[in-house]
Design a protein around this motif. Structure first.
Motif, short mmCIF file in Angstrom:
data_model
loop_
_atom_site.label_atom_id
_atom_site.label_comp_id
_atom_site.label_asym_id
_atom_site.label_seq_id
_atom_site.Cartn_x
_atom_site.Cartn_y
_atom_site.Cartn_z
N ASP A 13 -56.23 -27.48 -27.84
CA ASP A 13 -55.29 -27.11 -29.22
C ASP A 13 -55.37 -25.63 -29.11
O ASP A 13 -56.34 -24.93 -29.86
N ASP A 14 -54.46 -25.03 -28.23
CA ASP A 14 -54.22 -23.31 -28.29
C ASP A 14 -53.64 -22.69 -29.33
O ASP A 14 -54.14 -21.95 -29.58
N LEU A 15 -52.67 -23.59 -29.99
CA LEU A 15 -52.18 -22.31 -31.43
C LEU A 15 -53.86 -22.87 -32.71
O LEU A 15 -54.04 -21.88 -32.70
N LEU A 17 -56.66 -22.54 -31.15
CA LEU A 17 -57.95 -21.27 -31.29
C LEU A 17 -57.56 -19.87 -31.05
O LEU A 17 -58.14 -19.51 -31.37
N VAL A 18 -55.68 -20.03 -30.90
CA VAL A 18 -55.25 -19.00 -31.37
C VAL A 18 -55.58 -18.34 -33.06
O VAL A 18 -56.24 -17.55 -33.38
N ARG A 19 -55.75 -19.37 -34.10
CA ARG A 19 -55.30 -19.18 -35.56
C ARG A 19 -56.92 -19.09 -35.29
O ARG A 19 -57.97 -18.40 -36.51
N ASP A 20 -58.65 -20.01 -35.32
CA ASP A 20 -59.78 -19.53 -35.06
C ASP A 20 -60.58 -17.94 -34.46
O ASP A 20 -60.85 -17.41 -34.89
N LEU A 21 -59.41 -17.57 -33.19
CA LEU A 21 -59.58 -15.96 -32.61
C LEU A 21 -58.77 -15.08 -34.12
O LEU A 21 -59.80 -14.00 -34.04
N LEU A 22 -58.51 -15.34 -34.21
CA LEU A 22 -57.75 -14.60 -34.70
C LEU A 22 -58.10 -14.37 -36.49
O LEU A 22 -57.10 -13.12 -37.50
N VAL A 24 -59.14 -13.66 -40.31
CA VAL A 24 -60.02 -12.39 -40.73
C VAL A 24 -60.02 -12.75 -41.96
O VAL A 24 -59.54 -14.11 -42.77
N GLU A 25 -61.16 -12.53 -42.83
CA GLU A 25 -61.45 -12.75 -44.36
C GLU A 25 -60.70 -12.24 -45.18
O GLU A 25 -59.45 -10.83 -45.21
#
Lengths: 345, 199
Positions: A13-15, A17-22, A24-25
């Motif tokens: 799930d590339d989207l 993964l992007v959310r998870d990578l970026l 923030v608190e």
């Protein structure tokens, strides 16, 4: 069109993964407060700019006409009253450019239509409780003040309390007027007695029904322009085609709980009627400020008033120029679905 | 309150529905303080969007800049074209665009960090974490290489959770273009991730 949520590649799930990578608190409270402070400084500057702008149009004073839903009852009396001495003196609003932040008809139409379309569909037979402030000339025998009325969404039945007794009335005119227990309403109620019991109907003495019944709402033209032309041709209400269309739209908006899309179309049709303007300082008969669509017909001015907060219908008001007092209008103070007549929300 | 909203609120007669975003914007034309409601509703998520792309330090100021710009432009907001939320994301995207190099540096830094995990622990967990870190590193590196316009679409969908129509409104591009750009960028990402997994 909604974004496809499935992964572009099976198992990934590339989207997400992007959310998870970026991820923030959340911002610190101090960060949020600092932004608010910067914005508040800008508010002050903007207020000064607004204050320095051109004057707003001065509201004209009018004598008000009776509500259009009551016109079958009142038409003769109103005509006589006007003929008897109401002087048509339409105040002219001062000229000059509109303020930069003026609410235009187009903008108000879009806001009202957008809000209308957000509403849920209400089935025609749903009982609805209305609390209304009515204002009308006492010599017409219509109720003044606050009244409680129950009506089905399609306005085929209406219920009210008279002398403490709940009375449910089936209407032969469509829709039933929301006149509560007023004498003018009672005049047109017929009591039927049979072996099965007693029933009441309203409107048999009024003859012709209104030109657009609830059952016909679904067959109205869909485009705002065609709808406006169709309504104008029906011959309902006073004046020329423009005021007739305006009056009929007001009548539909204040009489029925309509499908949201149709309500939105009616607002759009309002925007296409020649002569319709915006009253940014409208006040309904309950004294509540709002914004209004307005149109003039000779000595008379008609207004549909919406809430400033969410652009939903607040009521209507009708005036005749010259004396500056209201003849009629209604303010919808409360409107809520209930399980049956006589039940309070 | 209309009947329909009463129904939507469970039929309570005294329920009060918050003003719509569009109504708040219009009200703020005459009463600027009303715009504070838009800030309260959306600051956190705009902050998350900007911080996700540029890092928290930069977002501390730029998220607020988005709202200052929105306040100045509120007279040009047209509710019939789209909602306030995607409009704010569009402004935030323009603000981020001024910091393209910084954004790329952030992704390159994430690529480096992602590929260099802490490897303490048992063997299986280490393998999993190394694999996940590899994946994150590959993803970050791919993000750094994306064309700016494709990255804008991706970020609005992934971080802003906007629909095609909302992205189109936010970026003032056709909806079809949103679809083609997103398809292209997702293909690029999955290819990069697939390559990372196969090594």
């Amino acid at each position: 069109m909604n974004v496809r949520k499935e992964a572009a590649m099976p198992g990934i799930d590339d989207l997400e993964l992007v959310r998870d990578l970026l991820r923030v608190e959340p911002p610190h409270a101090a960060t949020t407060a600092r932004g608010q402070q910067r914005l508040a400084e800008l508010f002050g500057a903007d207020e000064e700019q607004v204050a320095a702008g051109p004057d707003r149009a001065v509201r004209t004073h009018w004598l008000r006409l009776p509500g259009r839903r009551w016109r079958p009852v009142l038409a003769a009396g109103l005509a006589a009253a006007i003929a008897a001495g109401f002087v048509a003196v339409q105040a002219v609003a001062p000229g000059g450019a509109l303020p930069a932040d003026a609410l235009t008809v187009g903008r108000l139409v879009k806001l009202a239509a957008a809000e209308a379309e957000l509403q849920a569909v209400v089935r025609p037979g749903q009982w609805v409780f209305w609390e209304k402030k009515l204002r009308s000339p006492t010599y017409f025998g219509l109720p003044n003040g606050i009244t409680d009325v129950w009506s089905t969404a399609d306005a085929r039945k209406v219920a009210y309390r008279r002398n403490g007794i709940l009375r449910v009335v089936r209407c032969t005119v469509d829709p039933c007027p929301h006149l509560g227990g007023g004498d003018a309403f009672a005049t047109h109620v017929t009591i039927h007695r049979s072996q099965k019991g007693t029933s009441e109907t309203f409107g048999a003495s009024l003859g012709k029904a209104h030109p657009v019944r609830y059952g016909q709402l679904g067959s109205l033209p869909r485009s705002p322009q065609a709808l406006e032309r169709y309504l104008a041709r029906l011959g309902y209400g006073p004046g020329g085609p423009a005021t007739r269309a305006f009056s009929l739209i007001d009548f539909l908006l204040t009489s029925y709980v309509m499908p949201p899309k149709l309500t939105a179309e009616l607002y759009r049709a309002l925007g296409d009627i020649p002569g319709v303007t915006v009253d940014e300082h409208a006040v309904d008969v309950a004294g509540r400020p709002g914004v209004g669509f307005k149109i003039s017909a000779g000595a008379a001015r008609y207004e549909i008033i919406l809430a400033r907060r969410d652009y939903r219908l607040m009521g209507d008001e009708n005036r005749v120029a010259g004396y500056g007092f209201s003849v009629s209008g209604e303010a919808i103070l409360r409107q809520a679905p209930v399980s049956g007549p006589g039940v309070l929300p | 309150m209309t009947v329909a909203s009463q129904l939507a609120s469970g039929g309570r007669g005294d329920a009060i529905r918050p003003a719509s975003d569009s109504a708040v914007i219009v009200d703020s034309l005459g009463c600027p303080e009303q715009f504070g409601e838009i800030y309260r509703r959306y600051f956190s998520e705009i902050y998350a969007y900007v911080a996700g792309r540029l890092g928290r330090d930069t977002a501390d100021d730029l998220a607020a800049e988005t709202f200052l710009a929105a306040f100045r432009r509120r007279r040009s907001f047209s509710p019939e074209r789209g909602g306030v939320r995607p409009w704010l994301y569009g402004i935030a995207t323009n603000v981020v665009a001024e910091y393209r190099r910084q954004e790329s540096r952030r992704y390159r830094a994430l690529a480096k960090v992602g590929a260099d995990p802490d490897v303490d622990g048992d063997e299986d967990r280490v393998v999993d974490r190394v694999s996940a870190a590899d994946q994150r590193g590959q993803l970050a590196a791919a993000l750094a290489r994306l064309p700016a316009r494709d990255r804008d679409v991706l970020m609005l969908v992934a971080l802003g959770d906007l629909s095609y129509a909302e992205v189109a409104f936010a970026l003032s591009i056709p909806e079809g273009t949103v679809g083609s750009r997103l398809t292209r960028v997702r293909r690029t990402l999955t290819r990069a991730l697939g390559a990372g997994l196969s090594t």
